[in-house]
Every structure is written in structure tokens, then in C-alpha cells.
Design an enzyme around this catalytic site. Sequence first.
Site, PDB file in Angstrom:
ATOM      1  N   ARG A 135       0.455  -4.648  -5.948  1.00  0.00           N
ATOM      2  CA  ARG A 135       0.377  -6.085  -5.009  1.00  0.00           C
ATOM      3  C   ARG A 135       0.867  -7.129  -6.346  1.00  0.00           C
ATOM      4  O   ARG A 135       0.148  -7.162  -7.476  1.00  0.00           O
ATOM      5  CB  ARG A 135      -1.069  -6.387  -4.918  1.00  0.00           C
ATOM      6  CG  ARG A 135      -1.564  -5.270  -3.854  1.00  0.00           C
ATOM      7  CD  ARG A 135      -1.543  -5.195  -2.616  1.00  0.00           C
ATOM      8  NE  ARG A 135      -2.095  -4.106  -2.039  1.00  0.00           N
ATOM      9  CZ  ARG A 135      -1.764  -3.721  -0.591  1.00  0.00           C
ATOM     10  NH1 ARG A 135      -0.699  -4.349  -0.194  1.00  0.00           N
ATOM     11  NH2 ARG A 135      -2.363  -2.715  -0.196  1.00  0.00           N
ATOM     12  N   ARG A 170      -5.200  -2.443   9.515  1.00  0.00           N
ATOM     13  CA  ARG A 170      -4.915  -3.803   9.344  1.00  0.00           C
ATOM     14  C   ARG A 170      -5.485  -4.480  10.791  1.00  0.00           C
ATOM     15  O   ARG A 170      -6.419  -4.367  11.269  1.00  0.00           O
ATOM     16  CB  ARG A 170      -3.920  -4.512   8.860  1.00  0.00           C
ATOM     17  CG  ARG A 170      -3.899  -4.212   7.432  1.00  0.00           C
ATOM     18  CD  ARG A 170      -3.280  -5.225   6.646  1.00  0.00           C
ATOM     19  NE  ARG A 170      -1.953  -5.001   6.240  1.00  0.00           N
ATOM     20  CZ  ARG A 170      -1.434  -5.771   5.191  1.00  0.00           C
ATOM     21  NH1 ARG A 170      -2.008  -6.919   4.748  1.00  0.00           N
ATOM     22  NH2 ARG A 170      -0.173  -5.527   4.722  1.00  0.00           N
ATOM     23  N   GLY A 222       0.713  -1.321  -0.096  1.00  0.00           N
ATOM     24  CA  GLY A 222      -0.087   0.058   0.103  1.00  0.00           C
ATOM     25  C   GLY A 222       0.740   1.277  -0.062  1.00  0.00           C
ATOM     26  O   GLY A 222       1.953   1.527   0.746  1.00  0.00           O
ATOM     27  N   ASP A 278      -0.006   1.968   8.633  1.00  0.00           N
ATOM     28  CA  ASP A 278      -0.526   1.020   9.532  1.00  0.00           C
ATOM     29  C   ASP A 278       0.090   0.989  10.992  1.00  0.00           C
ATOM     30  O   ASP A 278      -0.219   0.585  11.804  1.00  0.00           O
ATOM     31  CB  ASP A 278      -0.800  -0.344   9.139  1.00  0.00           C
ATOM     32  CG  ASP A 278      -1.500  -0.384   8.149  1.00  0.00           C
ATOM     33  OD1 ASP A 278      -2.643   0.317   7.855  1.00  0.00           O
ATOM     34  OD2 ASP A 278      -1.592  -1.361   7.208  1.00  0.00           O
ATOM     35  N   ASP A 301       2.434  -0.985  11.736  1.00  0.00           N
ATOM     36  CA  ASP A 301       2.336  -2.293  12.252  1.00  0.00           C
ATOM     37  C   ASP A 301       3.852  -3.107  12.200  1.00  0.00           C
ATOM     38  O   ASP A 301       3.658  -4.310  12.132  1.00  0.00           O
ATOM     39  CB  ASP A 301       1.176  -2.871  11.646  1.00  0.00           C
ATOM     40  CG  ASP A 301       1.188  -3.113  10.216  1.00  0.00           C
ATOM     41  OD1 ASP A 301       2.325  -2.332   9.489  1.00  0.00           O
ATOM     42  OD2 ASP A 301       0.614  -3.818   9.499  1.00  0.00           O
ATOM     43  N   THR A 316       4.495   2.338   5.699  1.00  0.00           N
ATOM     44  CA  THR A 316       3.093   2.091   5.729  1.00  0.00           C
ATOM     45  C   THR A 316       2.189   2.893   6.569  1.00  0.00           C
ATOM     46  O   THR A 316       2.998   3.181   7.702  1.00  0.00           O
ATOM     47  CB  THR A 316       2.672   0.464   6.060  1.00  0.00           C
ATOM     48  OG1 THR A 316       1.426   0.226   6.261  1.00  0.00           O
ATOM     49  CG2 THR A 316       3.802   0.128   7.301  1.00  0.00           C
ATOM     50  N   ASP A 353       4.922  -4.789   5.953  1.00  0.00           N
ATOM     51  CA  ASP A 353       5.336  -6.220   6.224  1.00  0.00           C
ATOM     52  C   ASP A 353       5.524  -7.249   5.129  1.00  0.00           C
ATOM     53  O   ASP A 353       6.380  -8.114   5.075  1.00  0.00           O
ATOM     54  CB  ASP A 353       4.764  -6.700   7.505  1.00  0.00           C
ATOM     55  CG  ASP A 353       3.120  -6.639   7.694  1.00  0.00           C
ATOM     56  OD1 ASP A 353       2.729  -6.472   6.500  1.00  0.00           O
ATOM     57  OD2 ASP A 353       2.697  -7.153   8.549  1.00  0.00           O
TER      58      ASP A 353
HETATM   59  P1  ATP Z   1       0.748  -2.561   3.511  1.00  0.00           P
HETATM   60  O1  ATP Z   1       0.529  -3.248   4.757  1.00  0.00           O
HETATM   61  O2  ATP Z   1       0.754  -0.819   3.629  1.00  0.00           O
HETATM   62  O3  ATP Z   1      -0.706  -2.781   2.697  1.00  0.00           O
HETATM   63  P2  ATP Z   1       2.637  -4.507   2.618  1.00  0.00           P
HETATM   64  O4  ATP Z   1       3.859  -4.350   2.164  1.00  0.00           O
HETATM   65  O5  ATP Z   1       2.400  -5.153   3.721  1.00  0.00           O
HETATM   66  O6  ATP Z   1       1.837  -2.936   2.680  1.00  0.00           O
HETATM   67  P3  ATP Z   1       1.581  -6.390   0.792  1.00  0.00           P
HETATM   68  O7  ATP Z   1       0.600  -6.525  -0.157  1.00  0.00           O
HETATM   69  O8  ATP Z   1       1.315  -7.495   2.097  1.00  0.00           O
HETATM   70  O9  ATP Z   1       1.408  -5.048   1.432  1.00  0.00           O
HETATM   71  O10 ATP Z   1       2.857  -6.939   0.182  1.00  0.00           O
HETATM   72  C1  ATP Z   1       3.463  -6.093  -0.890  1.00  0.00           C
HETATM   73  C2  ATP Z   1       4.070  -7.188  -1.757  1.00  0.00           C
HETATM   74  O11 ATP Z   1       5.458  -8.051  -1.349  1.00  0.00           O
HETATM   75  C3  ATP Z   1       3.269  -8.151  -2.480  1.00  0.00           C
HETATM   76  O12 ATP Z   1       2.292  -7.706  -3.378  1.00  0.00           O
HETATM   77  C4  ATP Z   1       4.219  -9.271  -2.953  1.00  0.00           C
HETATM   78  O13 ATP Z   1       4.914  -8.756  -4.241  1.00  0.00           O
HETATM   79  C5  ATP Z   1       5.517  -9.176  -1.774  1.00  0.00           C
HETATM   80  N1  ATP Z   1       5.211 -10.380  -0.622  1.00  0.00           N
HETATM   81  C6  ATP Z   1       4.452 -10.245  -0.005  1.00  0.00           C
HETATM   82  N2  ATP Z   1       4.629 -11.160   0.647  1.00  0.00           N
HETATM   83  C7  ATP Z   1       5.611 -12.253   0.188  1.00  0.00           C
HETATM   84  C8  ATP Z   1       6.254 -13.566   0.596  1.00  0.00           C
HETATM   85  N3  ATP Z   1       5.572 -14.248   1.450  1.00  0.00           N
HETATM   86  N4  ATP Z   1       6.973 -13.791  -0.333  1.00  0.00           N
HETATM   87  C9  ATP Z   1       7.652 -12.954  -1.325  1.00  0.00           C
HETATM   88  N5  ATP Z   1       7.094 -11.795  -1.655  1.00  0.00           N
HETATM   89  C10 ATP Z   1       6.092 -11.257  -0.886  1.00  0.00           C
END
Ligand code: ATP
Length: 320
Positions: free
Chosen positions: A72, A171, A11, A127, A129, A125, A103
Site C-alpha cells: 500500500r 469490501r 491486496g 473481491d 469488485d 483481487t 481498483d
Molecule cells: P484490493 O481491492 O484487493 O485491496 P487495490 O488495488 O484496490 O486492491 P488499494 O490499496 O486501494 O488496493 O490500492 C493499491 C495502491 O494503488 C495504493 O497503495 C496506491 O499506491 C495506488 N493508488 C490507489 N489509489 C490511487 C490514486 N487515486 N492515485 C494514484 N495511486 C493510487
Amino acid sequence: IKRIGVLTSGGDAPGMNAAVRAVVRSGLQAGLEVYGVNNGFAGLHSGDIHKLDRYSVSDTINKGGTFLGSARFPDFKKVEVREQAIEQMRERGIEALIVVGGDGSYMGAKKLTEMGYPCIGVPGTIDNDIAGTNFTIGFDTALNVVMEAIDRLRDTCSSHNRISIVEVMGRHCGDLALWASIAGGAEFLVIPEADAWDEAKLLQQIQDGIAKGKKHAIVVITEHVTDVNALAKNIEGQTGLETRATVLGHIQRGGSPTCRDRVLASRMGDYAVQLLVEGQGGRCVGILANKLVHHDIIEALEEMVRPFDKELYDLSQRLF
Ligand code: ATP
């Protein structure tokens, strides 16, 4: 180290641009070449990678969102997809990558690090978190948006004797709700860290408030706890007071970053570059008691937990 890459993922969060700007400017100062990856891990995989100069990041510090784009990209969980991404970096002689994100993005950075490709995580982020840091980039801006929304809702609540439920993001982290409820002077707060969700208890508290003479109320609640529209109906049924739910949603993610977020992002982006220059990899950046710190990114994801700020929560309860 001569060439580094930077991407934003997950995000978007206000202040991501300030972080990328700091990576670029500090990287160039340190004699590095800096490459920007468009659209997060998706662009890393497809090779959407371009060299940045100091002017590539001009006029970005005040802008919300991320000029590099974010995506994503669940396919990044596949090892062969990550191997192709690493190949894209190696072909260009890019030796390390700074990942600004939440994360989920840290998980991607951790997996690349485990495959021998060093990454540094920067917490971006709204959040708040992420373990190992008191604050994430974007939290302060989002918080100010939520506070302003509560202020506005308060005006109409007190004019019409209404109850207002405000659902905020985070979240599974209640920080946005907790901080905003204190800053906005809300009457009730529901966050996942405090107690198991108990609708009957909240209804009773609201009834008690009315018995004491409260004529209006604001309830701040973290997303994913319950259906706020159904909750509004139940409160209205029990109290007889008109009750509305407002889901703030993505409004909270947009807008120009606050001073705090710009400065935090600038410090963290710069620090991530310093770590790479020192030969560190597989780290994630944080701020604890206003000091920049770094942790092992694997440990941060697997072992560290974000402590719940019980003191702040207790304060919120004393002030209701
Ligand atoms: P926010 O919490 O602000 O939404 P975020 O970084 O947690 O941000 P996610 O959509 O969970 O957002 O993760 C972003 C991207 O990280 C995913 O679309 C994917 O490309 C990569 N990613 C997430 N989990 C994994 C994983 N287990 N292994 C490899 N890549 C991952």
C-alpha cells in the site's frame, strides 16, 4: 515496443503469480524484454526493478500471494511521486507497464496513463469488485475457502443447534458472500447490493425460520455492513439459541490458486501482452461471457459500474 514492466499492487490475490508468469513467458515469446517491479507502486518509485527471464517465474503458478510483493503506497497519489516513478521506467527504457491489482491499483495505472505513460490493468483481487469483467483473479480461490469454512461451521452448528454468522470479505461487493451462500447452502444472506441493512428484518426472518422448525442457521454477511459480534449477541438474545460470529479475514486471501484462477490469470496476463504488442495502452482487461475483452481504463473507473447479479441473488432467496 521492446521493454515492458509488470507489478502487483494492493491486496494480494491467489493467481497473481500465474498472471505475472504469463506476462513474462508471453512477453519473451513476443520478443520483448520483461522487467518485474517489486512491491507495487512503492518499488516503481524507488526503482526496485529487475529484468525477468523465463526461469524467474518457474515454480510460481501453484503459489498463493505474489512473489513480486505488493504494497500500500498512498504517496502514489502525489503527482511528483508518479513523475519520479515514470522517470525510473524511462531511465531503463521500459515503455509500458502491466498493473495487476484491484481498483485502487487501477487508479494508479489510470493516473500514469493520463500522464502519457501507457499502462494495462489486469484485475487481481479476491473481491470481484471491478467493472468490465465477470470475474477477477483470486475470486474463485477465495470463494472455495469461504465455502469450505461454511461447510465446517455447518457441522458444528447442526450438532449444537447453534446459529453461525460468517463475515466474508469483498469490501463493498457482495459477490463472495452471494456465491458462497449458495454453494454452502446458507440460510440467510446479507449483502450491500440487495437492500439497505435492516437488523430488525433479519432477526424477524431468523425467528420465522425457527418457528418453521429450523434448529440451526448460517448467516453469511459481507464485511463493513455491521458489527457481527454485536449482531450475534442480539440474535442470541432474541432467539435463545447460542450464536457465534466468525470473521474469516485474511484466511480468504491465502492458499494455492484454484485451476480456474490459474487459467484465468494465464489468459489475462497473455492478453495484456498482446494488447501492448498491438500498440494499445490505457486499457484494462476483463472476461465477459468467457471472452477476453478490454476497456478504456479511464472509462472503466469513471463511468462503468459492476452490474448486480439480481438473478443469482433471487436464486439464493428461493433456495433458503
Ligand atoms: P484490493 O481491492 O484487493 O485491496 P487495490 O488495488 O484496490 O486492491 P488499494 O490499496 O486501494 O488496493 O490500492 C493499491 C495502491 O494503488 C495504493 O497503495 C496506491 O499506491 C495506488 N493508488 C490507489 N489509489 C490511487 C490514486 N487515486 N492515485 C494514484 N495511486 C493510487
